[in-house]
Motif scaffolding. Structure first.
Motif, PDB file in Angstrom:
ATOM      1  N   GLY A  41      35.406 -18.340 -50.921  1.00  0.00           N
ATOM      2  CA  GLY A  41      36.845 -18.239 -51.153  1.00  0.00           C
ATOM      3  C   GLY A  41      37.240 -17.403 -52.347  1.00  0.00           C
ATOM      4  N   GLU A  42      36.279 -16.768 -53.011  1.00  0.00           N
ATOM      5  CA  GLU A  42      36.630 -15.877 -54.121  1.00  0.00           C
ATOM      6  C   GLU A  42      37.034 -14.503 -53.601  1.00  0.00           C
ATOM      7  N   PHE A  43      37.855 -13.830 -54.378  1.00  0.00           N
ATOM      8  CA  PHE A  43      38.227 -12.430 -54.128  1.00  0.00           C
ATOM      9  C   PHE A  43      37.737 -11.660 -55.353  1.00  0.00           C
ATOM     10  N   VAL A  44      36.623 -10.962 -55.195  1.00  0.00           N
ATOM     11  CA  VAL A  44      35.926 -10.325 -56.317  1.00  0.00           C
ATOM     12  C   VAL A  44      36.028  -8.813 -56.192  1.00  0.00           C
ATOM     13  N   SER A  45      36.497  -8.162 -57.249  1.00  0.00           N
ATOM     14  CA  SER A  45      36.425  -6.703 -57.292  1.00  0.00           C
ATOM     15  C   SER A  45      35.176  -6.298 -58.077  1.00  0.00           C
ATOM     16  N   ILE A  46      34.548  -5.210 -57.628  1.00  0.00           N
ATOM     17  CA  ILE A  46      33.419  -4.618 -58.345  1.00  0.00           C
ATOM     18  C   ILE A  46      33.867  -3.239 -58.814  1.00  0.00           C
ATOM     19  N   MET A  47      33.851  -3.059 -60.116  1.00  0.00           N
ATOM     20  CA  MET A  47      34.370  -1.831 -60.707  1.00  0.00           C
ATOM     21  C   MET A  47      33.333  -1.224 -61.651  1.00  0.00           C
ATOM     22  N   GLY A  48      33.621  -0.005 -62.074  1.00  0.00           N
ATOM     23  CA  GLY A  48      32.740   0.673 -63.014  1.00  0.00           C
ATOM     24  C   GLY A  48      32.833   2.170 -62.827  1.00  0.00           C
ATOM     25  N   PRO A  49      32.371   2.942 -63.793  1.00  0.00           N
ATOM     26  CA  PRO A  49      32.440   4.398 -63.682  1.00  0.00           C
ATOM     27  C   PRO A  49      31.520   4.919 -62.586  1.00  0.00           C
ATOM     28  N   SER A  50      31.727   6.160 -62.206  1.00  0.00           N
ATOM     29  CA  SER A  50      30.864   6.808 -61.221  1.00  0.00           C
ATOM     30  C   SER A  50      29.418   6.759 -61.703  1.00  0.00           C
ATOM     31  N   GLY A  51      28.511   6.380 -60.803  1.00  0.00           N
ATOM     32  CA  GLY A  51      27.107   6.287 -61.177  1.00  0.00           C
ATOM     33  C   GLY A  51      26.688   4.950 -61.759  1.00  0.00           C
ATOM     34  N   ALA A  52      27.636   3.999 -61.836  1.00  0.00           N
ATOM     35  CA  ALA A  52      27.307   2.693 -62.425  1.00  0.00           C
ATOM     36  C   ALA A  52      26.506   1.813 -61.476  1.00  0.00           C
ATOM     37  N   GLY A  53      26.507   2.144 -60.183  1.00  0.00           N
ATOM     38  CA  GLY A  53      25.747   1.352 -59.216  1.00  0.00           C
ATOM     39  C   GLY A  53      26.586   0.523 -58.275  1.00  0.00           C
ATOM     40  N   SER A 195      45.092  -9.805 -49.403  1.00  0.00           N
ATOM     41  CA  SER A 195      45.637 -10.948 -50.147  1.00  0.00           C
ATOM     42  C   SER A 195      45.872 -12.135 -49.226  1.00  0.00           C
ATOM     43  N   ARG A 196      46.385 -11.858 -48.027  1.00  0.00           N
ATOM     44  CA  ARG A 196      46.620 -12.939 -47.071  1.00  0.00           C
ATOM     45  C   ARG A 196      45.300 -13.580 -46.637  1.00  0.00           C
ATOM     46  N   LEU A 197      44.288 -12.763 -46.406  1.00  0.00           N
ATOM     47  CA  LEU A 197      42.974 -13.286 -46.029  1.00  0.00           C
ATOM     48  C   LEU A 197      42.398 -14.162 -47.135  1.00  0.00           C
ATOM     49  N   GLU A 200      43.965 -17.426 -47.088  1.00  0.00           N
ATOM     50  CA  GLU A 200      43.470 -18.216 -45.958  1.00  0.00           C
ATOM     51  C   GLU A 200      42.052 -18.731 -46.178  1.00  0.00           C
ATOM     52  N   GLY A 201      41.437 -18.339 -47.316  1.00  0.00           N
ATOM     53  CA  GLY A 201      40.127 -18.884 -47.656  1.00  0.00           C
ATOM     54  C   GLY A 201      38.941 -17.979 -47.422  1.00  0.00           C
ATOM     55  N   LYS A 202      39.178 -16.713 -47.030  1.00  0.00           N
ATOM     56  CA  LYS A 202      38.075 -15.782 -46.847  1.00  0.00           C
ATOM     57  C   LYS A 202      37.471 -15.391 -48.202  1.00  0.00           C
ATOM     58  N   THR A 203      36.162 -15.151 -48.185  1.00  0.00           N
ATOM     59  CA  THR A 203      35.487 -14.584 -49.350  1.00  0.00           C
ATOM     60  C   THR A 203      35.549 -13.069 -49.215  1.00  0.00           C
TER      61      THR A 203
END
Length: 237
Positions: A41-53, A195-197, A200-203
């Protein structure tokens, strides 16, 4: 669902994940040491500069690639060392993908693109069609089911891709730069669906370089030089 993730079970657990590529005998590390728990149920963004992986990590999370070292438990099952066929089976059962380039088949209608992931299931043809039609209606495309991808805008095509990702009811949605080819209006429309998903409880796991897009997430994992430099819960500072 918002705010309840910490009480939910861990669906993804990474310990000591590393990924290297080799040029001749020279090792080129991309991910050095990743420890990460993601709860249902988490909404996680993965960020970082180009080449960070970022994309490398997403490929491992999505069972599209294996780590060079470390442990990856998905729903409590170790998947880091599965065979190609076992990875594919796990991926198809557990994960729905949304990519920047939509990845729709140009010669299939909107409806048939969404039906495609169900072909190897146990549903009858009319059941597949009914389910795909309802899914397209849920993303605001009920009047576009017979259109071809080339007849649709980028935002509409991405909504088709989201419908296709959801059609087998996966536990996890993984989106790799899903708004990278969209204008600002289409970006808002697509992110409102995510956001709606989430509500509704989606990960949801989202790779993005756009701060505004990442702002829709409830947690932000920042990569730097192949490791996690920050793990922020709540709004970005």
């Amino acid at each position: 669902m918002m705010g309840s993730e910490e009480k939910s079970p861990v669906v993804i657990r990474l310990r000591g994940i590393g990924k290297s590529y080799y040029i001749g005998k020279e090792e080129v590390p991309v991910l050095t040491h990743i420890d990460l728990d993601i709860h249902k149920g988490e909404f996680v963004s993965i960020m970082g500069p180009s080449g960070a992986g970022k994309s490398t990590l997403m490929n491992i999370l999505g069972c599209l690639d294996r780590p060079t070292r470390g442990s990856y438990e998905l729903d409590g099952h170790e998947v880091a060392n599965l065979s190609d066929s076992e990875l594919a089976y796990t991926r198809n059962r557990k994960i729905g993908f949304v990519f920047q380039s939509f990845n729709l088949l140009p010669r299939l209608s909107t409806l048939d693109n969404v039906i495609l992931p169900m072909i190897y299931g146990n549903l009858y043809k009319n059941e597949r069609k009914e389910r795909a039609t309802k899914m397209l209606e849920s993303v605001g495309l009920g009047d576009r089911i017979h259109h071809m991808p080339a007849e649709m805008s980028g935002g509409q095509r991405q909504r088709v891709a989201i419908a296709r990702a959801l059609i087998n009811n996966p536990a996890i949605i993984m989106a790799d730069e899903p708004t990278g080819n969209l204008d600002s209006k289409s970006t808002r429309e697509v992110m409102e669906i995510f956001s709606r998903l989430y509500q509704e409880g989606k990960t949801i796991i989202l790779v993005t370089h756009e701060i505004d897009v990442a702002g829709y997430a409830s947690r932000h994992v920042i990569l730097s030089d192949g490791h996690i430099s920050k793990d922020i819960r709540g709004p970005l500072p």
